[in-house]
Design an enzyme around this catalytic site. Structure first.
Site, PDB file in Angstrom:
ATOM      1  N   ASN A   9       0.894  -1.183  -0.002  1.00 14.75           N
ATOM      2  CA  ASN A   9       0.023   0.010  -0.168  1.00 14.75           C
ATOM      3  C   ASN A   9       0.868   1.064   0.121  1.00 14.75           C
ATOM      4  O   ASN A   9       1.383   1.546   1.053  1.00 14.75           O
ATOM      5  CB  ASN A   9      -0.630  -0.081   1.294  1.00 14.75           C
ATOM      6  CG  ASN A   9      -1.645   1.258   1.269  1.00 14.75           C
ATOM      7  OD1 ASN A   9      -1.860   2.145   0.321  1.00 14.75           O
ATOM      8  ND2 ASN A   9      -2.388   1.540   2.548  1.00 14.75           N
ATOM      9  N   LYS A  11       0.083   4.229  -0.376  1.00 14.89           N
ATOM     10  CA  LYS A  11      -0.403   5.368   0.332  1.00 14.89           C
ATOM     11  C   LYS A  11      -0.046   6.735  -0.531  1.00 14.89           C
ATOM     12  O   LYS A  11      -0.150   6.481  -1.780  1.00 14.89           O
ATOM     13  CB  LYS A  11       0.126   5.739   1.637  1.00 14.89           C
ATOM     14  CG  LYS A  11      -0.046   4.481   2.275  1.00 14.89           C
ATOM     15  CD  LYS A  11       0.017   4.879   3.854  1.00 14.89           C
ATOM     16  CE  LYS A  11      -0.202   3.397   4.658  1.00 14.89           C
ATOM     17  NZ  LYS A  11      -0.144   3.381   6.145  1.00 14.89           N
ATOM     18  N   HIS A  94      -9.605   1.210   4.309  1.00 16.31           N
ATOM     19  CA  HIS A  94      -8.308   1.618   5.249  1.00 16.31           C
ATOM     20  C   HIS A  94      -8.686   2.608   6.289  1.00 16.31           C
ATOM     21  O   HIS A  94      -9.355   3.623   5.982  1.00 16.31           O
ATOM     22  CB  HIS A  94      -7.148   1.931   4.343  1.00 16.31           C
ATOM     23  CG  HIS A  94      -5.908   2.292   4.870  1.00 16.31           C
ATOM     24  ND1 HIS A  94      -5.427   3.039   5.637  1.00 16.31           N
ATOM     25  CD2 HIS A  94      -4.864   1.266   4.710  1.00 16.31           C
ATOM     26  CE1 HIS A  94      -4.205   2.536   5.988  1.00 16.31           C
ATOM     27  NE2 HIS A  94      -3.861   1.382   5.738  1.00 16.31           N
ATOM     28  N   GLU A  96      -6.990   4.957   7.203  1.00 15.61           N
ATOM     29  CA  GLU A  96      -6.641   6.380   7.133  1.00 15.61           C
ATOM     30  C   GLU A  96      -7.898   6.962   6.250  1.00 15.61           C
ATOM     31  O   GLU A  96      -8.162   8.029   6.349  1.00 15.61           O
ATOM     32  CB  GLU A  96      -5.509   6.506   6.439  1.00 15.61           C
ATOM     33  CG  GLU A  96      -4.238   6.309   7.213  1.00 15.61           C
ATOM     34  CD  GLU A  96      -2.770   5.547   6.570  1.00 15.61           C
ATOM     35  OE1 GLU A  96      -2.862   5.625   5.194  1.00 15.61           O
ATOM     36  OE2 GLU A  96      -2.146   5.044   7.199  1.00 15.61           O
ATOM     37  N   GLU A 166      -5.681  -4.647  10.213  1.00 13.19           N
ATOM     38  CA  GLU A 166      -4.660  -3.584  10.497  1.00 13.19           C
ATOM     39  C   GLU A 166      -5.016  -3.134  11.611  1.00 13.19           C
ATOM     40  O   GLU A 166      -5.936  -2.229  11.836  1.00 13.19           O
ATOM     41  CB  GLU A 166      -4.573  -2.581   9.281  1.00 13.19           C
ATOM     42  CG  GLU A 166      -4.280  -3.374   7.929  1.00 13.19           C
ATOM     43  CD  GLU A 166      -3.471  -2.221   7.182  1.00 13.19           C
ATOM     44  OE1 GLU A 166      -2.436  -2.738   6.674  1.00 13.19           O
ATOM     45  OE2 GLU A 166      -4.178  -1.233   6.835  1.00 13.19           O
ATOM     46  N   GLY A 172       2.229   2.435  10.582  1.00 17.27           N
ATOM     47  CA  GLY A 172       3.306   3.353  10.577  1.00 17.27           C
ATOM     48  C   GLY A 172       3.838   3.924  11.820  1.00 17.27           C
ATOM     49  O   GLY A 172       4.777   4.779  11.836  1.00 17.27           O
ATOM     50  N   SER A 212       3.187  -2.352  10.297  1.00 16.50           N
ATOM     51  CA  SER A 212       4.425  -2.178  10.596  1.00 16.50           C
ATOM     52  C   SER A 212       5.164  -3.476  10.169  1.00 16.50           C
ATOM     53  O   SER A 212       5.898  -3.928  11.205  1.00 16.50           O
ATOM     54  CB  SER A 212       5.067  -1.854  11.986  1.00 16.50           C
ATOM     55  OG  SER A 212       4.708  -0.436  12.264  1.00 16.50           O
TER      56      SER A 212
HETATM   57  P1  PGA Z   1       2.671   0.528   7.647  1.00 16.63           P
HETATM   58  O1  PGA Z   1       1.215   0.520   6.869  1.00 16.63           O
HETATM   59  O2  PGA Z   1       3.191  -1.044   7.010  1.00 16.63           O
HETATM   60  O3  PGA Z   1       3.394   1.670   7.400  1.00 16.63           O
HETATM   61  O4  PGA Z   1       2.513   0.172   9.087  1.00 16.63           O
HETATM   62  C1  PGA Z   1       0.413  -0.496   6.515  1.00 16.63           C
HETATM   63  C2  PGA Z   1      -0.852  -0.050   6.121  1.00 16.63           C
HETATM   64  O5  PGA Z   1      -1.194   1.077   6.643  1.00 16.63           O
HETATM   65  O6  PGA Z   1      -1.545  -0.756   5.406  1.00 16.63           O
END
Ligand code: PGA
Length: 249
Positions: A9, A11, A94, A96, A166, A172, A212
């Site tokens: 992903n 982003k 997601h 976000e 998630e 993140g 992460s």
């Molecule tokens: P990350 O993000 O691996 O940077 O924690 C995962 C995601 O939001 O899909």
């Protein structure tokens, strides 16, 4: 046996020209994996991504779509537009998008239905916040998100959905759920699918862990029985890390 699926992903990272470079690097390190590989790029990079990945095992996904077919929805992108580009997957719901763009369980459900109707494979994201976890409502929150996302989705279609578990507190932040924690929630999601449909559907559907995940911890997470892959954010932007994760399958 469920085939593992590793999805990046990206982003809001990488320009259209940088997309060509990153996908070429992934191609060169060609992990020739025994798993499905997907890169989910920003909308404006999709065309280059599809072109660059052509003829390889790398599939391309979008990070969102709108649930209407066409019309006066300024700034939105439809399933038909994605299909026409050669996109095969789409991330839906997601955290976000839920947090910053007011997506609700209901809009997520509409998007899942639209994606399936148009033959796009949804990567449906669910996950609890730190407060949810601390208050002991992780299961309630994830069962609610899952049940509403699958409203009016047929059994045949349900099997095509990939669920990404998630935990919001792990995205993140560098804080990964332990493999045991992650597996426990993935198993609970599978149980929820069995309640909604049946064991056959629950056994067929793939559940990823995301938050992460990186080159160092992927192997252990992916070795857990209910974790069928990963949705990778930060580590998907570096070809070495991403291909190492693919090889961990
Ligand atoms: P990350 O993000 O691996 O940077 O924690 C995962 C995601 O939001 O899909």
């Amino acid at each position: 046996m469920r085939k593992k699926i590793i999805a990046g992903n990206w982003k809001m990272n990488k320009t259209p020209s940088e997309t060509i470079g990153l996908i070429n690097e992934i191609k060169e390190k060609n992990p020739a994996p025994d798993c499905d590989v997907v890169v989910c790029t920003p909308f404006v990079c999709l065309s280059n991504a599809v072109e660059t990945a052509k003829g390889t095992n790398i599939k391309v996904g979008a990070q969102n779509l709108y649930f209407e077919d066409k019309g006066a929805y300024t700034g939105e992108v439809s399933a038909d537009m994605l299909k026409d580009l050669g996109v095969e997957y789409v991330i839906i719901g997601h955290s976000e998008r839920r947090q910053y763009f007011n997506e609700t369980d209901i809009t997520v459900n509409k998007k899942v239905i639209k994606a399936l109707e148009k033959d796009l494979l949804p990567i449906l994201c669910v996950g609890e916040t730190l407060t949810d976890r601390e208050q002991g409502v992780t299961d309630d929150v994830i069962r609610r998100q899952t049940k509403i996302a699958f409203l009016n989705v047929s059994k045949e279609d349900a099997k095509k959905v990939i669920i990404a578990y998630e935990p919001v507190w792990a995205i993140g932040t560098g804080k990964t759920a332990t493999p045991e924690q992650a597996n426990e929630v993935c198993a609970m999601i599978r149980d929820c699918i069995e309640t909604l449909y049946d064991k056959d559907t629950a056994d067929a559907l793939r559940i990823q862990y995301g938050g992460s995940m990186n080159a160092g911890n992927a192997k252990e997470l992916l070795s857990k029985p209910d974790i069928d892959g990963g949705l990778i954010g930060g580590a998907a932007l570096k070809s070495d890390d991403f291909t190492t994760i693919i090889k961990s399958c």
